[in-house]
Design a protein around this motif. Structure first.
Motif, mmCIF file in Angstrom:
data_model
loop_
_atom_site.group_PDB
_atom_site.id
_atom_site.type_symbol
_atom_site.label_atom_id
_atom_site.label_comp_id
_atom_site.label_asym_id
_atom_site.label_seq_id
_atom_site.Cartn_x
_atom_site.Cartn_y
_atom_site.Cartn_z
ATOM 1 N N LYS A 34 0.804 -1.223 0.000
ATOM 2 C CA LYS A 34 0.000 0.000 0.000
ATOM 3 C C LYS A 34 0.840 1.278 0.000
ATOM 4 C CE LYS A 34 -0.855 0.053 5.029
ATOM 5 N NZ LYS A 34 -0.136 1.291 5.359
ATOM 6 N N GLU A 35 2.091 1.190 0.454
ATOM 7 C CA GLU A 35 2.946 2.372 0.464
ATOM 8 C C GLU A 35 3.645 2.549 -0.879
ATOM 9 O OE1 GLU A 35 2.653 4.372 2.801
ATOM 10 O OE2 GLU A 35 1.872 3.179 4.467
ATOM 11 N N GLY A 36 4.310 3.692 -1.037
ATOM 12 C CA GLY A 36 4.999 3.976 -2.282
ATOM 13 C C GLY A 36 6.371 3.354 -2.393
ATOM 14 N N GLN A 37 6.798 2.643 -1.351
ATOM 15 C CA GLN A 37 8.078 1.946 -1.376
ATOM 16 C C GLN A 37 7.992 0.750 -0.449
ATOM 17 O OE1 GLN A 37 11.240 4.270 0.578
ATOM 18 N NE2 GLN A 37 9.655 5.657 1.320
ATOM 19 N N ARG A 40 8.440 0.116 4.428
ATOM 20 C CA ARG A 40 8.099 1.438 4.944
ATOM 21 C C ARG A 40 7.815 1.446 6.447
ATOM 22 N NH1 ARG A 40 7.795 5.144 7.146
ATOM 23 N NH2 ARG A 40 6.762 7.143 6.795
ATOM 24 N N LEU A 167 3.156 -1.028 -6.072
ATOM 25 C CA LEU A 167 3.211 -0.110 -4.941
ATOM 26 C C LEU A 167 2.008 0.827 -4.953
ATOM 27 C CD1 LEU A 167 7.014 0.795 -5.138
ATOM 28 C CD2 LEU A 167 5.924 -0.911 -3.676
ATOM 29 N N GLY A 168 1.725 1.414 -3.801
ATOM 30 C CA GLY A 168 0.634 2.376 -3.699
ATOM 31 C C GLY A 168 -0.737 1.758 -3.871
#
Length: 400
Positions: A34-37, A40, A167-168
């Protein structure tokens, strides 16, 4: 349709993806984060220690996986050019009670097959002039590493082996049917024959989305650190830990050399009021309301009230935090404790208030949910990933 979907881009999810792809070359695998990297949350906010496994019950899965994981981590870092150092660790006793506990740890190290040297106060002072104690254990196999860099290398290897990392993409729904599993993240959808969830701080919520009624709750505990100023970063040559209280699930405030050349002090362990917010006094109403409604939360708080109050006092008072450090490092001063980002540990607690100290896995016909991957999960990640991969492939055989 994919063969596998993995939810969670922390070190356990990434290691699981590698474990599956190594055992099933050519399999189609999607890892959703769910995060961009990657890395996290828990992986990116831990102390960066490669643990030896000295604390764990002889013959236990945790002890075995930690020993295997320490070797595997060093080998992975060497093969992938990741900064790491096997610098050793001192576990320091400062009074007679701690010395008795230290002797029990020494016996446990022998049972676990871990190289460990017992030294007296004079030898401790010779090796670590700034550290005070009545004795210590020296464990040469303990090290330090950049776990986020290790995760980025894992992600590259997953891509090289044909896996996909998205990601994301925060998962909003999971639907399991007779032919497969559908995972939704807003408007995006993926399908696979099997699902593996390694969701860490969100493990209970992802399990519930997957049709499991959880008998546990994730309670967030903050580990608050300070960083020493550059002129104090050489105050110890090794990592320096207190002798832990065997009745508590945390190891105490310690001095940790960092792979960037710095030195941190910590962590303490205080109840968190948010699962994924790291600033001091962060608060998330949903997170607090979730555990406040859970009976096991009140039971575990009641059973650990006195130690919890001490940890909270240390959190609110830098001077009291300093006292815990000065027990074994009296050269530290109040101004030496400089800001450092906190970590948050996902602690699974059962309805009866029992703290889950070992792995907790829940399954459906087509899914495996890793609901508790206890410390030292980062050190043990590669063998943990292999263990989960084997579990998934055994499930695959039953599906036909």
């Amino acid at each position: 349709m994919n063969d596998f979907i993995i939810i969670g881009g922390g070190i356990v999810g990434l290691a699981t993806a590698l474990g599956i792809l190594e055992r099933c070359p050519g399999a189609s695998l999607v890892l959703i984060e769910k995060e961009g990297q990657v890395a996290r949350h828990q992986t990116g906010h831990n102390s960066g220690v490669i643990h030896s496994g000295i604390y764990y019950a002889p013959g236990s899965l945790k002890a075995q996986l930690c020993r295997e994981g320490a070797s595997a981590t060093v080998a992975f870092c060497r093969d992938n050019g990741i900064d790491h150092e096997v610098c050793g660790k001192m576990i320091v006793a400062t009074n007679d009670l701690e010395q008795g506990r230290m002797n029990a740890l020494f016996a446990r190290a022998a049972e676990n097959g871990i190289e460990c040297e017992r030294i007296d106060a004079a030898e401790l002072k010779r090796r670590e002039p700034n550290i005070e104690g009545v004795g210590a254990l020296y464990i040469p196999s303990t090290g330090i590493v950049d776990y986020p860099a290790m995760c980025r290398a894992m992600a590259r290897r997953i891509g090289e082996q044909g896996g996909e990392i998205v990601l994301g993409a925060g998962v909003t729904a999971i639907e399991e049917g007779p032919a497969g599993v559908t995972v939704r993240a807003g408007e995006r959808t993926w399908q696979a024959r099997q699902l593996i969830a390694c969701a860490g701080l969100q493990a209970d919520r992802i399990a519930r989305l997957g049709g499991i009624v959880p008998d546990f709750q994730i309670i967030p505990f903050r580990g608050e650190y300070y960083r020493l100023p550059p002129e104090k970063s050489g105050i110890a040559k090794t990592l320096v830990y207190p002798v832990p209280d065997p009745d508590l699930p945390f190891l105490g405030i310690h001095l940790t050399r960092m792979i960037d050349g710095g030195m941190t002090v910590g962590p303490n362990a205080v109840l968190g009021f948010a699962r994924e917010k790291y600033a001091k006094f962060s608060f998330d109403l949903r997170d607090v309301a979730t555990y406040a409604r859970f009976p096991g939360f009140w039971r575990v708080i009641g059973a650990n009230l006195s130690s919890g109050l001490v940890e909270m006092r240390n959190s609110l008072s830098k001077r009291h935090y300093l006292e815990a450090c000065r027990k074994y490092c009296p050269q530290l001063e109040l101004d030496d404790l400089q800001p450092e980002e906190a970590g948050i540990r996902a602690q699974a607690v059962m309805r009866d208030g029992a703290i889950v100290h070992d792995f907790l896995v829940r399954t459906t016909a087509r899914s495996v949910h890793v609901c508790n991957a206890p410390s030292p999960a980062a050190t043990s990640a590669l063998p943990i990933g292999g263990m989960i991969a084997r579990m998934v492939l055994e499930q695959r055989e039953t599906l036909g």
